[in-house]
Scaffold this motif. Structure first.
Motif, PDB file in Angstrom:
ATOM      1  N   THR A  68       0.823  -1.208  -0.193  1.00 15.33           N
ATOM      2  CA  THR A  68       0.189   0.094  -0.004  1.00 15.33           C
ATOM      3  C   THR A  68       0.965   1.177  -0.024  1.00 15.33           C
ATOM      4  N   ILE A  69       0.279   2.263  -0.765  1.00 19.72           N
ATOM      5  CA  ILE A  69       1.215   3.379  -0.812  1.00 19.72           C
ATOM      6  C   ILE A  69       0.291   4.674  -0.792  1.00 19.72           C
ATOM      7  N   ASN A  70       0.798   5.676  -0.373  1.00 20.74           N
ATOM      8  CA  ASN A  70      -0.075   6.937  -0.180  1.00 20.74           C
ATOM      9  C   ASN A  70      -0.125   7.772  -1.576  1.00 20.74           C
ATOM     10  N   GLU A  71      -0.751   9.008  -1.469  1.00 13.12           N
ATOM     11  CA  GLU A  71      -0.673   9.648  -2.684  1.00 13.12           C
ATOM     12  C   GLU A  71       0.566  10.226  -3.222  1.00 13.12           C
ATOM     13  N   ARG A  72       1.581  10.255  -2.488  1.00  8.38           N
ATOM     14  CA  ARG A  72       2.901  10.621  -2.812  1.00  8.38           C
ATOM     15  C   ARG A  72       3.860   9.559  -3.439  1.00  8.38           C
ATOM     16  N   PRO A 103      12.849  -0.875 -12.095  1.00 14.73           N
ATOM     17  CA  PRO A 103      14.033  -0.619 -12.898  1.00 14.73           C
ATOM     18  C   PRO A 103      14.067   0.755 -13.710  1.00 14.73           C
ATOM     19  N   SER A 104      14.889   1.124 -14.383  1.00 16.58           N
ATOM     20  CA  SER A 104      14.887   2.494 -15.133  1.00 16.58           C
ATOM     21  C   SER A 104      14.259   1.787 -16.486  1.00 16.58           C
ATOM     22  N   PRO A 105      13.723   2.549 -17.258  1.00 12.28           N
ATOM     23  CA  PRO A 105      13.120   4.168 -17.033  1.00 12.28           C
ATOM     24  C   PRO A 105      11.873   4.341 -16.226  1.00 12.28           C
ATOM     25  N   TYR A 106      11.272   3.018 -15.797  1.00 10.75           N
ATOM     26  CA  TYR A 106      10.084   3.008 -15.134  1.00 10.75           C
ATOM     27  C   TYR A 106      10.101   3.843 -13.855  1.00 10.75           C
ATOM     28  N   ARG A 107      11.367   3.820 -13.140  1.00  9.98           N
ATOM     29  CA  ARG A 107      11.455   4.317 -11.920  1.00  9.98           C
ATOM     30  C   ARG A 107      11.495   5.767 -11.938  1.00  9.98           C
ATOM     31  N   GLU A 108      12.092   6.477 -12.985  1.00 10.14           N
ATOM     32  CA  GLU A 108      12.091   7.819 -13.072  1.00 10.14           C
ATOM     33  C   GLU A 108      10.496   8.302 -13.409  1.00 10.14           C
ATOM     34  N   GLN A 109       9.693   7.544 -14.301  1.00  7.32           N
ATOM     35  CA  GLN A 109       8.369   7.871 -14.749  1.00  7.32           C
ATOM     36  C   GLN A 109       7.683   7.708 -13.877  1.00  7.32           C
ATOM     37  N   HIS A 110       7.568   6.979 -12.572  1.00  9.12           N
ATOM     38  CA  HIS A 110       6.328   6.537 -11.760  1.00  9.12           C
ATOM     39  C   HIS A 110       5.853   7.737 -11.446  1.00  9.12           C
ATOM     40  N   ASP A 111       6.525   8.659 -10.436  1.00  4.29           N
ATOM     41  CA  ASP A 111       5.873   9.961  -9.763  1.00  4.29           C
ATOM     42  C   ASP A 111       5.042  10.688 -10.959  1.00  4.29           C
ATOM     43  N   GLY A 112       5.505  10.600 -12.057  1.00  4.99           N
ATOM     44  CA  GLY A 112       4.981  11.581 -13.311  1.00  4.99           C
ATOM     45  C   GLY A 112       3.552  10.890 -13.429  1.00  4.99           C
ATOM     46  N   TYR A 113       3.341   9.533 -13.535  1.00  8.05           N
ATOM     47  CA  TYR A 113       2.363   8.967 -13.840  1.00  8.05           C
ATOM     48  C   TYR A 113       1.169   8.844 -12.954  1.00  8.05           C
ATOM     49  N   LEU A 114       1.829   8.749 -11.426  1.00  5.20           N
ATOM     50  CA  LEU A 114       1.039   8.988 -10.441  1.00  5.20           C
ATOM     51  C   LEU A 114       0.330  10.366 -10.285  1.00  5.20           C
ATOM     52  N   GLY A 115       1.204  11.534 -10.423  1.00  4.52           N
ATOM     53  CA  GLY A 115       0.706  12.825 -10.536  1.00  4.52           C
ATOM     54  C   GLY A 115      -0.204  13.104 -11.434  1.00  4.52           C
ATOM     55  N   VAL A 151      -8.254   3.205  -2.882  1.00  3.57           N
ATOM     56  CA  VAL A 151      -9.155   3.215  -1.523  1.00  3.57           C
ATOM     57  C   VAL A 151      -9.256   4.612  -1.191  1.00  3.57           C
ATOM     58  N   LYS A 152     -10.364   5.267  -1.173  1.00  2.00           N
ATOM     59  CA  LYS A 152     -10.729   6.759  -0.709  1.00  2.00           C
ATOM     60  C   LYS A 152     -10.969   6.729   0.725  1.00  2.00           C
ATOM     61  N   LEU A 153     -10.153   7.662   1.440  1.00  4.76           N
ATOM     62  CA  LEU A 153     -10.382   7.799   2.914  1.00  4.76           C
ATOM     63  C   LEU A 153     -10.722   9.128   3.203  1.00  4.76           C
ATOM     64  N   PRO A 154     -11.265   9.511   4.468  1.00  9.37           N
ATOM     65  CA  PRO A 154     -11.589  10.712   4.704  1.00  9.37           C
ATOM     66  C   PRO A 154     -10.324  11.640   4.904  1.00  9.37           C
ATOM     67  N   ARG A 155      -9.183  11.378   5.002  1.00 13.72           N
ATOM     68  CA  ARG A 155      -8.023  12.130   5.076  1.00 13.72           C
ATOM     69  C   ARG A 155      -7.072  11.946   3.837  1.00 13.72           C
ATOM     70  N   GLY A 156      -7.869  11.518   2.713  1.00 13.20           N
ATOM     71  CA  GLY A 156      -7.070  11.103   1.524  1.00 13.20           C
ATOM     72  C   GLY A 156      -7.341   9.859   0.889  1.00 13.20           C
ATOM     73  N   ARG A 157      -6.508   9.270   0.227  1.00 10.79           N
ATOM     74  CA  ARG A 157      -6.493   7.841  -0.467  1.00 10.79           C
ATOM     75  C   ARG A 157      -5.398   7.205  -0.347  1.00 10.79           C
ATOM     76  N   ILE A 158      -5.339   6.091  -0.574  1.00  7.52           N
ATOM     77  CA  ILE A 158      -4.177   4.905  -0.527  1.00  7.52           C
ATOM     78  C   ILE A 158      -4.456   4.150  -1.648  1.00  7.52           C
ATOM     79  N   PHE A 159      -3.309   3.588  -2.227  1.00  5.69           N
ATOM     80  CA  PHE A 159      -3.348   2.634  -3.414  1.00  5.69           C
ATOM     81  C   PHE A 159      -2.837   1.514  -2.954  1.00  5.69           C
ATOM     82  N   ALA A 160      -3.611   0.329  -3.368  1.00  6.03           N
ATOM     83  CA  ALA A 160      -3.279  -0.966  -2.938  1.00  6.03           C
ATOM     84  C   ALA A 160      -2.735  -1.953  -4.105  1.00  6.03           C
ATOM     85  N   GLY A 161      -1.503  -2.333  -4.088  1.00  3.39           N
ATOM     86  CA  GLY A 161      -1.069  -2.947  -5.372  1.00  3.39           C
ATOM     87  C   GLY A 161      -0.693  -4.438  -4.971  1.00  3.39           C
TER      88      GLY A 161
END
Length: 387
Positions: A68-72, A103-115, A151-161
């Protein structure tokens, strides 16, 4: 000891908390006394505790990795399967960006996809799932099947992979594909060494007969001349088929040369405009990747002509940020469903499968200028590449 006033106030606090958690009793009426109320509160707490323990046990004993990860993109929890799969301790992962497992190049692209998803809501992985690559602590890269839920929560959301290691399946697929390629190679070699040689011999004999008939001015010479022409055309076509079955030679320019031959053959056989663009040149030393990319181009060109009735086809090959990009555009009528997952035919499915075998992705859709565009993007084999 507490004073009577403070004790009364403390009891009221417990009673208030109990009402919030336990609510009314089974009959729909408030509890009759504080002891019953506290007992119901304790039962609720015990039920919550058992539920948490059960859910934790399910996650911990799961065969697949669950993260599980948060929005960041920061990892908040992992299960034991994640530890076994990636080789990190839980303490090494929790609090770190999940891109550490890519691995690269997915590592560098991930935050951009999430944002981009948080801004636009456009789903590319979330709720869909895909095959991609992951990286262990020791640096080894392996294929995985990734499913992500939100998963949307009152204080934000989390993503479960949920991550499944598909190394064994990919190895089996490669073996099957290798057997198929070996069979095609054998057929192509037989066509070249056997059928083409026999056709060439028949053509030579027919030419000798034609020369004799022409020398005697026999009226049958025209018919024999037509036979010679047909034999020559059949031999040329058989050689083209043999090259199509064994398309890429083991040198750095094999893929470019094979695509140039594909373009030339397409123009000659189907009488359509076909062009190949590769500027700057892309030198590929890995024959498996080259062969699979050629097969994708071959299938896409065939679909464009046979199903989209295209009169113009363009093939492009480029290397961009460590990714090989193969693009096939046409000016045809398009296809009714541009998704290779929705049963539009074995051709699209096969192209998508070949791209996944190389750790890449295939995208099929309408071109902005009309017609269809097929784009395949796969990682450049680092140990065999030079541009």
């Amino acid at each position: 000891m507490k004073s009577p006033a403070r004790a009364s106030q403390h009891l009221k606090g417990i009673r208030s908390s109990a009402r919030v958690v336990a609510g009314e009793n089974m009959n729909g009426h408030p509890p009759q006394n504080d002891e019953q109320h506290l007992r119901e509160l304790e039962e609720v707490r015990e039920a919550l505790h058992l539920s948490e323990e059960r859910n934790r046990a399910i996650v911990e004993t799961a065969v697949n990795a669950i993260i599980t990860i948060n929005e960041r993109g920061i990892i908040e929890s992992v299960n034991s399967a994640t530890v076994r799969m990636f080789g990190y301790a839980k303490e090494e992962m929790i609090g770190q960006n999940v891109s550490m497992l890519m691995p690269s190049p997915y590592r560098e692209q991930h935050d951009g996809y999430l944002g981009n998803y948080l801004r636009t809501g456009e789903r590319k992985i979330i709720g869909i799932g895909r095959e991609t690559l992951a990286q262990r602590k020791d640096g080894t890269v392996f294929p995985m099947d990734l499913s992500v839920g939100e998963v949307k929560l009152p204080r934000g959301r989390i993503f479960a992979g949920i991550i499944r290691d598909i190394t064994d399946r990919k190895e089996l697929e490669q073996q099957i594909l290798g057997i198929s390629e070996e069979a095609q190679h054998r057929i192509g070699q037989d066509l070249h060494d056997d059928l083409c040689q026999q056709l060439a011999a028949i053509g030579c004999l027919a030419k000798v007969v034609l020369q004799r008939l022409e020398s005697t001015r026999n009226g049958e010479s025209a018919n024999v001349a037509e036979i010679v022409k047909l034999i020559t055309n059949a031999n040329t076509r058989a050689r083209e088929m043999s090259r199509g079955l064994v398309p890429v030679v083991l040198d750095s320019e094999g893929l470019m040369a094979a695509l140039n031959e594909l373009v030339a053959g397409t123009e000659r056989i189907f009488r359509v405009s076909c062009r190949f663009r590769c500027d700057p040149p892309v030198h590929l030393y890995e024959n498996k990747t080259a062969t699979q990319l050629y097969r994708i181009a071959q299938e896409a060109v065939g679909n464009a002509i046979k199903h989209s009735h295209a009169t113009r086809v363009e093939i492009g090959l480029a290397l961009h940020h460590g990714m090989l990009q193969l693009t096939i555009r046409d000016n045809g009528i398009g296809i009714p469903d541009h998704s290779p997952r929705k049963g539009t035919g074995m051709g699209l499915y096969t192209m998508g499968h070949r791209a996944k075998m190389l750790g890449g992705q295939l995208h099929v859709g309408p071109d902005v200028y009309g017609g269809t565009v097929v784009q395949c993007e796969v990682p450049m084999p680092e140990s065999h590449s030079q541009s």
